[in-house]
Design a protein around this motif. Structure first.
Motif, PDB file in Angstrom:
ATOM      1  N   GLU A 193     -25.610  -4.499  42.360  1.00  0.00           N
ATOM      2  CA  GLU A 193     -24.228  -4.043  42.144  1.00  0.00           C
ATOM      3  C   GLU A 193     -23.223  -5.112  42.586  1.00  0.00           C
ATOM      4  O   GLU A 193     -22.217  -5.350  41.919  1.00  0.00           O
ATOM      5  CB  GLU A 193     -24.003  -2.741  42.919  1.00  0.00           C
ATOM      6  CG  GLU A 193     -22.706  -2.045  42.537  1.00  0.00           C
ATOM      7  CD  GLU A 193     -22.626  -0.626  43.120  1.00  0.00           C
ATOM      8  OE1 GLU A 193     -23.687  -0.042  43.454  1.00  0.00           O
ATOM      9  OE2 GLU A 193     -21.496  -0.118  43.234  1.00  0.00           O
ATOM     10  N   SER A 194     -23.556  -5.783  43.682  1.00  0.00           N
ATOM     11  CA  SER A 194     -22.633  -6.830  44.148  1.00  0.00           C
ATOM     12  C   SER A 194     -22.660  -8.027  43.203  1.00  0.00           C
ATOM     13  O   SER A 194     -21.642  -8.692  42.985  1.00  0.00           O
ATOM     14  CB  SER A 194     -22.950  -7.241  45.586  1.00  0.00           C
ATOM     15  OG  SER A 194     -24.115  -8.027  45.624  1.00  0.00           O
TER      16      SER A 194
ATOM     17  N   PHE B 132     -20.599  -6.551  50.382  1.00  0.00           N
ATOM     18  CA  PHE B 132     -19.541  -5.569  50.145  1.00  0.00           C
ATOM     19  C   PHE B 132     -18.430  -5.659  51.176  1.00  0.00           C
ATOM     20  O   PHE B 132     -17.283  -5.319  50.880  1.00  0.00           O
ATOM     21  CB  PHE B 132     -20.150  -4.164  50.037  1.00  0.00           C
ATOM     22  CG  PHE B 132     -20.827  -3.987  48.706  1.00  0.00           C
ATOM     23  CD1 PHE B 132     -20.072  -3.823  47.539  1.00  0.00           C
ATOM     24  CD2 PHE B 132     -22.201  -4.069  48.589  1.00  0.00           C
ATOM     25  CE1 PHE B 132     -20.687  -3.715  46.301  1.00  0.00           C
ATOM     26  CE2 PHE B 132     -22.822  -3.971  47.362  1.00  0.00           C
ATOM     27  CZ  PHE B 132     -22.066  -3.793  46.203  1.00  0.00           C
TER      28      PHE B 132
ATOM     29  N   PRO C 205     -20.133 -13.503  48.345  1.00  0.00           N
ATOM     30  CA  PRO C 205     -19.754 -13.286  46.942  1.00  0.00           C
ATOM     31  C   PRO C 205     -18.738 -14.331  46.467  1.00  0.00           C
ATOM     32  O   PRO C 205     -18.805 -14.778  45.322  1.00  0.00           O
ATOM     33  CB  PRO C 205     -19.153 -11.886  46.950  1.00  0.00           C
ATOM     34  CG  PRO C 205     -19.820 -11.197  48.090  1.00  0.00           C
ATOM     35  CD  PRO C 205     -20.004 -12.263  49.132  1.00  0.00           C
TER      36      PRO C 205
ATOM     37  N   GLU D  57     -17.270  -8.504  52.258  1.00  0.00           N
ATOM     38  CA  GLU D  57     -16.425  -9.580  51.722  1.00  0.00           C
ATOM     39  C   GLU D  57     -15.673  -9.114  50.473  1.00  0.00           C
ATOM     40  O   GLU D  57     -14.498  -9.423  50.286  1.00  0.00           O
ATOM     41  CB  GLU D  57     -17.291 -10.804  51.407  1.00  0.00           C
ATOM     42  CG  GLU D  57     -16.496 -12.093  51.328  1.00  0.00           C
ATOM     43  CD  GLU D  57     -17.383 -13.292  51.006  1.00  0.00           C
ATOM     44  OE1 GLU D  57     -18.233 -13.642  51.850  1.00  0.00           O
ATOM     45  OE2 GLU D  57     -17.219 -13.859  49.907  1.00  0.00           O
ATOM     46  N   ILE D  58     -16.389  -8.334  49.649  1.00  0.00           N
ATOM     47  CA  ILE D  58     -15.749  -7.815  48.434  1.00  0.00           C
ATOM     48  C   ILE D  58     -14.570  -6.912  48.805  1.00  0.00           C
ATOM     49  O   ILE D  58     -13.487  -6.995  48.216  1.00  0.00           O
ATOM     50  CB  ILE D  58     -16.788  -7.059  47.575  1.00  0.00           C
ATOM     51  CG1 ILE D  58     -17.774  -8.065  46.943  1.00  0.00           C
ATOM     52  CG2 ILE D  58     -16.104  -6.204  46.501  1.00  0.00           C
ATOM     53  CD1 ILE D  58     -18.999  -7.437  46.309  1.00  0.00           C
TER      54      ILE D  58
ATOM     55  N   TYR E  79     -20.471  -7.235  40.353  1.00  0.00           N
ATOM     56  CA  TYR E  79     -19.066  -7.363  40.768  1.00  0.00           C
ATOM     57  C   TYR E  79     -18.618  -8.823  40.667  1.00  0.00           C
ATOM     58  O   TYR E  79     -17.553  -9.130  40.143  1.00  0.00           O
ATOM     59  CB  TYR E  79     -18.902  -6.864  42.221  1.00  0.00           C
ATOM     60  CG  TYR E  79     -17.518  -7.082  42.755  1.00  0.00           C
ATOM     61  CD1 TYR E  79     -16.529  -6.111  42.596  1.00  0.00           C
ATOM     62  CD2 TYR E  79     -17.186  -8.281  43.409  1.00  0.00           C
ATOM     63  CE1 TYR E  79     -15.252  -6.327  43.074  1.00  0.00           C
ATOM     64  CE2 TYR E  79     -15.913  -8.508  43.878  1.00  0.00           C
ATOM     65  CZ  TYR E  79     -14.940  -7.529  43.711  1.00  0.00           C
ATOM     66  OH  TYR E  79     -13.675  -7.751  44.163  1.00  0.00           O
TER      67      TYR E  79
ATOM     68  N   GLU F 153     -33.168  -4.725  44.519  1.00  0.00           N
ATOM     69  CA  GLU F 153     -32.321  -3.946  45.420  1.00  0.00           C
ATOM     70  C   GLU F 153     -31.075  -3.522  44.659  1.00  0.00           C
ATOM     71  O   GLU F 153     -30.225  -4.359  44.326  1.00  0.00           O
ATOM     72  CB  GLU F 153     -31.909  -4.782  46.638  1.00  0.00           C
ATOM     73  CG  GLU F 153     -33.018  -5.036  47.622  1.00  0.00           C
ATOM     74  CD  GLU F 153     -33.325  -3.807  48.459  1.00  0.00           C
ATOM     75  OE1 GLU F 153     -32.396  -3.007  48.717  1.00  0.00           O
ATOM     76  OE2 GLU F 153     -34.499  -3.636  48.845  1.00  0.00           O
TER      77      GLU F 153
ATOM     78  N   HIS G 255     -28.269  -2.128  45.413  1.00  0.00           N
ATOM     79  CA  HIS G 255     -26.957  -2.461  45.978  1.00  0.00           C
ATOM     80  C   HIS G 255     -26.626  -3.938  45.793  1.00  0.00           C
ATOM     81  O   HIS G 255     -25.475  -4.306  45.538  1.00  0.00           O
ATOM     82  CB  HIS G 255     -26.895  -2.091  47.468  1.00  0.00           C
ATOM     83  CG  HIS G 255     -26.846  -0.609  47.682  1.00  0.00           C
ATOM     84  ND1 HIS G 255     -27.216  -0.010  48.865  1.00  0.00           N
ATOM     85  CD2 HIS G 255     -26.479   0.399  46.854  1.00  0.00           C
ATOM     86  CE1 HIS G 255     -27.067   1.299  48.764  1.00  0.00           C
ATOM     87  NE2 HIS G 255     -26.631   1.571  47.543  1.00  0.00           N
ATOM     88  N   ILE G 256     -27.645  -4.766  45.918  1.00  0.00           N
ATOM     89  CA  ILE G 256     -27.395  -6.197  45.729  1.00  0.00           C
ATOM     90  C   ILE G 256     -27.078  -6.481  44.258  1.00  0.00           C
ATOM     91  O   ILE G 256     -26.185  -7.262  43.936  1.00  0.00           O
ATOM     92  CB  ILE G 256     -28.601  -7.019  46.242  1.00  0.00           C
ATOM     93  CG1 ILE G 256     -28.685  -6.852  47.770  1.00  0.00           C
ATOM     94  CG2 ILE G 256     -28.465  -8.490  45.860  1.00  0.00           C
ATOM     95  CD1 ILE G 256     -29.886  -7.460  48.414  1.00  0.00           C
TER      96      ILE G 256
END
Lengths: 125, 443
Positions: free
Chosen positions: A18-19, B201, A111, B203-204, A22, A13, A15-16
């Motif tokens: 990408e997190s 996102f 996160p 939470e980010i 981060y 995925e 988007h995941i």
């Protein structure tokens, strides 16, 4: 001055993924990304990350299989594996443990919490 | 007692003779037969014997061999026994056998045999009793036993069949339960995936410094937005599926023109196709083709198929065609409407063709190319088409585009009655028409 630790993140995925990148950035680590199991295995062998964060439900090789193969190979055995999955049942946790994973995290994850877990894993004791 | 040979008569004494005669008479009264044999011939038979077998005594006396009185099936055995007995062998003296009545029918008998020595003469005395009634009863019992056995066997068969049936049903239940539990496991996985991106996102964003790059804020918010849409689509699809499955979906069916619906769908998809540099063509007949269905559901099917074609096609485009096919159904002279969406995309591998309509089935290609989807769209299309008694199928030569075809039964518009047309034209009012119709029905 130590070079920042390398983290491998694998998830199909985007988007995941990408997190995950981060989070790695946030704790001052370098990060390589893979979108499937084969790519994750190749990157792990090539780059020897300190930690591999592996999603279970990836096309081709799943996270459990990648973990097993990393643990079966002396060259990659020391890589700490964090299994990340949207399948959160007890048997999945047991499968992660059996495959040799250090941590088992169920999606959706925080996160902040993942950052804390990864920081502990990359900090030399 | 009338012996035919007068010489033998002398042999019998006065009192004994009287006793024998009395015994023989009583035997006849009891319905039992007596026969005396000498050299294979009858030398005496009593009245009971004659009555049992339908012969006159004189006839029997004239026979050369007594064996003929026995039933053909018994003759060989009887003769053999007779010869053994005359030869002095001793064996069973009472047994069941059968004789033949003058009219040919079988007379089952019990027979008791005694050897008769009288000086040089050697004879046999036999007493016979008709056991036809007993035999009949025995046969009846045997038949009833067989019936019972057959009944019992058929009951056992039924029990076995029923057990097998229950076994099958049980296995089906276990299987259904597994399907259900797999379904829940997959659903929770599918729901958690977009939720994970949203949660991460969110939470980010909460942790972002206020002076962080505006573009990053935009980027993360748009991810949350996209994944929320995905989650919402997934829930919508799940609810559709659940409603169709449970039969609780309300189908607002009406006579609808499929050609018109196809036009609308193409209008809707023109822009997204153009944005990807793809062509979208429409091939329809000039006249309407009507079916009885809910327009939104047919739009949903066509839209889903056009959306899929868009996702899996990188050059060329797709063609949506509608035509009337098939032999006319005799009932209403209507055929089928065939809707076909053909694309020039990557196609579907032969092994995947059968599974594309399965729940949560996502093609490997879509996984590799990160083509989002709920894995429920085609499954819902199939449910809708089949609800309307149509069929849907996928065809593809891998790498050479995919074709999805579905059919719907054609339903002709009912012709309006003259009265309704007159009301439509404003010639008469609805009230006047109703009143006229009422008067007609009163007559």
């Amino acid at each position: 001055m130590n070079e920042p630790a390398l983290i491998l993140a694998a998830d199909d995925e985007p988007h995941i993924l990408e997190s995950l990148r981060y989070v790695a950035d946030k704790i001052g680590c370098r990060c390589v990304l893979a979108e499937d199991g084969e790519a994750a295995l190749a990157l792990a062998r090539d780059q020897r990350p300190r930690v591999a964060v592996l999603d279970v439900g990836m096309p081709g090789l799943d996270g459990f299989e990648v973990c097993r193969r990393l643990k079966a190979d002396a060259a990659t055995r020391d890589i700490q594996v964090v299994i990340l999955t949207a399948y959160g049942q007890a048997r999945d946790r047991a499968a992660a443990e059996a495959a040799g994973a250090t941590e088992f995290i169920v999606k959706p994850f925080s996160p902040r919490a993942l950052a804390a877990t990864l920081r502990a894993l990359v900090t030399p004791v | 007692m009338q012996f035919i040979n007068p010489a033998r008569e002398q042999a019998a004494g006065g009192f004994e003779q009287a006793v024998y005669e009395a015994v023989v008479e009583s035997l006849s009264d009891l319905g039992e037969g007596l026969m005396v044999l000498e050299n294979r011939r009858f030398s005496y038979v009593n009245q009971g014997f004659c009555e049992m077998l339908g012969y006159e005594r004189d006839e029997l006396m004239a026979w050369n061999s007594f064996v003929e009185i026995f039933h053909p099936e018994e003759r060989e055995r009887i003769l053999a026994n007779h010869l053994r007995r005359l030869a002095g062998e001793q064996f069973r003296t009472c047994y069941e056998t059968a004789m033949r009545h003058r009219d040919g029918h079988r007379v089952d008998i019990d027979m008791s045999i005694a050897l008769l020595h009288f000086g040089e003469r050697l004879g046999v005395v036999g007493i016979i009793r008709d056991i036809s009634d007993r035999k009949l009863a025995e046969q009846e019992i045997k038949r009833k036993n067989e019936d019972l056995e057959a009944l019992s066997a058929s009951l056992e068969d039924k029990v076995r069949a029923r057990t097998a049936e229950l076994d099958r049903a049980n296995k089906q239940l276990v299987q259904l339960n597994k399907v259900k539990s797999d379904f829940i496991s997959i659903v929770s996985h599918e729901l958690r995936t977009p939720l994970t991106a949203i949660k991460s996102f969110a939470e980010i964003l909460l942790d972002l410094e206020p002076d962080e790059d505006q573009a990053l804020w935009q980027r993360y918010l748009s991810i949350i937005n996209t994944e929320s849409d995905r989650l919402s689509r997934l829930i919508g699809n799940l609810l559709d599926l659940q409603k169709i499955d449970s039969g609780s979906l309300a189908w607002h069916d009406e006579i609808v023109d499929v050609v018109g619906l196809a036009r609308e769908c193409v209008e809707l998809f023109k822009a997204p196709y153009r944005e990807q540099g793809l062509q979208l063509r429409l091939e329809v007949p000039p006249t309407a083709l009507t079916t009885y269905a809910e327009p939104d559901r047919i739009r949903q099917v066509i839209g889903n198929l056009l959306g899929n074609a868009l996702k899996f096609t990188t050059r060329g485009g797709a063609t949506l065609s509608v035509r009337r096919i098939g032999g006319d159904r005799p009932a209403d002279n209507a055929g089928f409407i065939e809707v076909r969406i053909q694309d020039t995309g990557m196609g579907i591998a032969p092994a995947e063709l059968d599974r594309v309509f399965d729940r949560f089935y996502q093609s490997d290609m879509s996984q590799k190319r990160k083509i989002g989807g709920t894995g429920l769209g085609l499954c819902i299309c199939k449910d809708i088409v089949e609800h309307y008694h149509g069929e849907i199928r996928a065809e593809s030569a891998a790498g050479d585009g995919a074709t999805f075809t579905f059919t719907l039964p054609e339903t002709r518009k009912p012709r309006k009655r003259l009265g309704e047309v007159l009301v439509d034209m404003g010639v008469v009012s609805q009230e006047a028409l109703s009143a006229a119709l009422d008067r007609q029905s009163e007559d």
